[in-house]
Write an enzyme that holds these catalytic residues in place. Structure first.
Site, PDB file in Angstrom:
ATOM      1  N   LYS A 240      42.993  43.998  41.717  1.00 18.50           N
ATOM      2  CA  LYS A 240      44.110  44.641  42.401  1.00 18.50           C
ATOM      3  C   LYS A 240      45.014  45.411  41.431  1.00 18.50           C
ATOM      4  O   LYS A 240      44.940  45.226  40.206  1.00 18.50           O
ATOM      5  CB  LYS A 240      44.912  43.589  43.164  1.00 18.50           C
ATOM      6  CG  LYS A 240      44.137  42.947  44.309  1.00 18.50           C
ATOM      7  CD  LYS A 240      45.012  41.968  45.083  1.00 18.50           C
ATOM      8  CE  LYS A 240      44.269  41.362  46.256  1.00 18.50           C
ATOM      9  NZ  LYS A 240      45.123  40.443  47.041  1.00 18.50           N
TER      10      LYS A 240
ATOM     11  N   PHE B   2      53.690  40.730  56.680  1.00 15.05           N
ATOM     12  CA  PHE B   2      52.695  40.436  55.643  1.00 15.05           C
ATOM     13  C   PHE B   2      51.706  41.591  55.529  1.00 15.05           C
ATOM     14  O   PHE B   2      51.361  42.028  54.418  1.00 15.05           O
ATOM     15  CB  PHE B   2      51.967  39.138  55.996  1.00 15.05           C
ATOM     16  CG  PHE B   2      50.730  38.887  55.188  1.00 15.05           C
ATOM     17  CD1 PHE B   2      50.816  38.450  53.874  1.00 15.05           C
ATOM     18  CD2 PHE B   2      49.469  39.084  55.744  1.00 15.05           C
ATOM     19  CE1 PHE B   2      49.667  38.226  53.123  1.00 15.05           C
ATOM     20  CE2 PHE B   2      48.330  38.864  55.000  1.00 15.05           C
ATOM     21  CZ  PHE B   2      48.428  38.431  53.685  1.00 15.05           C
TER      22      PHE B   2
ATOM     23  N   ARG C 235      34.608  33.376  44.699  1.00 20.97           N
ATOM     24  CA  ARG C 235      35.821  32.814  45.302  1.00 20.97           C
ATOM     25  C   ARG C 235      36.320  31.599  44.505  1.00 20.97           C
ATOM     26  O   ARG C 235      37.526  31.406  44.360  1.00 20.97           O
ATOM     27  CB  ARG C 235      35.572  32.465  46.773  1.00 20.97           C
ATOM     28  CG  ARG C 235      35.368  33.719  47.635  1.00 20.97           C
ATOM     29  CD  ARG C 235      35.348  33.415  49.110  1.00 20.97           C
ATOM     30  NE  ARG C 235      36.669  33.017  49.588  1.00 20.97           N
ATOM     31  CZ  ARG C 235      37.655  33.879  49.856  1.00 20.97           C
ATOM     32  NH1 ARG C 235      37.506  35.175  49.657  1.00 20.97           N
ATOM     33  NH2 ARG C 235      38.809  33.431  50.313  1.00 20.97           N
TER      34      ARG C 235
ATOM     35  N   ARG D 217      43.478  33.526  39.556  1.00 20.56           N
ATOM     36  CA  ARG D 217      44.809  33.558  40.167  1.00 20.56           C
ATOM     37  C   ARG D 217      45.737  32.535  39.549  1.00 20.56           C
ATOM     38  O   ARG D 217      46.941  32.764  39.446  1.00 20.56           O
ATOM     39  CB  ARG D 217      44.682  33.348  41.679  1.00 20.56           C
ATOM     40  CG  ARG D 217      44.072  34.545  42.396  1.00 20.56           C
ATOM     41  CD  ARG D 217      43.652  34.202  43.804  1.00 20.56           C
ATOM     42  NE  ARG D 217      43.223  35.376  44.556  1.00 20.56           N
ATOM     43  CZ  ARG D 217      42.527  35.324  45.682  1.00 20.56           C
ATOM     44  NH1 ARG D 217      42.178  34.139  46.183  1.00 20.56           N
ATOM     45  NH2 ARG D 217      42.186  36.418  46.313  1.00 20.56           N
TER      46      ARG D 217
ATOM     47  N   ASN E 161      48.072  38.861  43.744  1.00 21.66           N
ATOM     48  CA  ASN E 161      47.307  37.715  43.236  1.00 21.66           C
ATOM     49  C   ASN E 161      46.028  38.130  42.512  1.00 21.66           C
ATOM     50  O   ASN E 161      45.043  37.413  42.501  1.00 21.66           O
ATOM     51  CB  ASN E 161      47.009  36.726  44.367  1.00 21.66           C
ATOM     52  CG  ASN E 161      46.207  37.345  45.491  1.00 21.66           C
ATOM     53  OD1 ASN E 161      45.837  38.522  45.437  1.00 21.66           O
ATOM     54  ND2 ASN E 161      45.922  36.572  46.520  1.00 21.66           N
TER      55      ASN E 161
ATOM     56  N   HIS F 280      40.537  40.248  44.838  1.00 25.74           N
ATOM     57  CA  HIS F 280      40.080  40.055  46.220  1.00 25.74           C
ATOM     58  C   HIS F 280      38.588  39.777  46.155  1.00 25.74           C
ATOM     59  O   HIS F 280      37.879  40.261  45.275  1.00 25.74           O
ATOM     60  CB  HIS F 280      40.326  41.308  47.061  1.00 25.74           C
ATOM     61  CG  HIS F 280      39.607  41.279  48.380  1.00 25.74           C
ATOM     62  ND1 HIS F 280      40.104  40.628  49.489  1.00 25.74           N
ATOM     63  CD2 HIS F 280      38.390  41.782  48.747  1.00 25.74           C
ATOM     64  CE1 HIS F 280      39.250  40.743  50.491  1.00 25.74           C
ATOM     65  NE2 HIS F 280      38.208  41.441  50.073  1.00 25.74           N
TER      66      HIS F 280
END
Length: 201
Positions: A20, A88, A116, A136, A146, A149
């Site tokens: 990100k 959000f 993940r 994270r 965070n 993704h």
């Protein structure tokens, strides 16, 4: 030898990974995350840097535009049980179109699950306490900022890969290149920062 043969018999899985804007803004962090991917035995099939327009963010996160949710603070404060998730959604859309990001197409056995796990929990506070060695847990700032993704299922991986890499044909790759990646007939190209077939050197 038997263990190696058994391991190589498992078909590789593809997943999307995104670094990100909060992480891409820091070159040293971006380099560290790239190395983390390599150190965790992922093959980098595709990699590209891009900047989203707001419309791109809205399209990608469309499923969240009407989400009903309630965070832990709202629970503690006794506010209504359901809260419109549009705030959000808007915050996420604005952030993801705020600067450059990097998208990866990764391959590995059980790639979705492994990526993940490497990312850690979505909520940074939880990641720091339950998975401090995760990406994270180490680099996340907030639940929006965070760092990364990742696709959460086979279906979302297919959809998200198509969104970020529209010219990539998953079926063709699985049929022609996956067996070569799986048997490691590949090398890592330092300049392109991806794995390529040995015949493409």
């Amino acid at each position: 030898m038997l263990l190696t043969a058994r391991r190589l018999s498992k078909v590789l899985q593809l997943t999307l990974a995104v670094i990100k804007p909060d992480a891409v803004a820091h070159p040293v962090m971006l380099e560290a995350l790239h190395q983390r991917i390599l150190d965790n035995n992922f093959f980098i099939v595709k990699c590209k840097d891009l900047v989203w327009r707001r419309q791109d963010s809205e399209r990608f996160y469309a499923e969240h535009s009407g989400v009903i949710w309630r965070g832990s603070w709202e629970k503690r404060l006794g506010t209504p049980a359901l809260e419109d998730g549009r705030f959000f959604y808007q915050r996420l859309v604005e952030f993801m179109s705020s600067g450059p990001m990097r998208a990866y197409l990764l391959a590995r056995e059980d790639a979705i699950r492994h990526w993940r796990e490497l990312m850690g929990p979505t909520k940074v506070f939880r990641a720091r306490y339950t998975a401090p060695e995760s990406i994270r847990g180490q680099f996340g700032l907030t639940d929006t900022r965070n760092t990364t993704h990742g696709s959460d299922s086979i279906e979302s991986a297919r959809r998200e890969i198509d969104f970020f890499f529209p010219d990539f044909c998953m079926e063709e790759w699985m049929d022609k290149e996956e067996p070569l990646f799986r048997s490691r007939q590949i090398h890592y190209d330092d300049q392109k920062q991806i794995h390529t077939l040995s015949t493409q050197s």
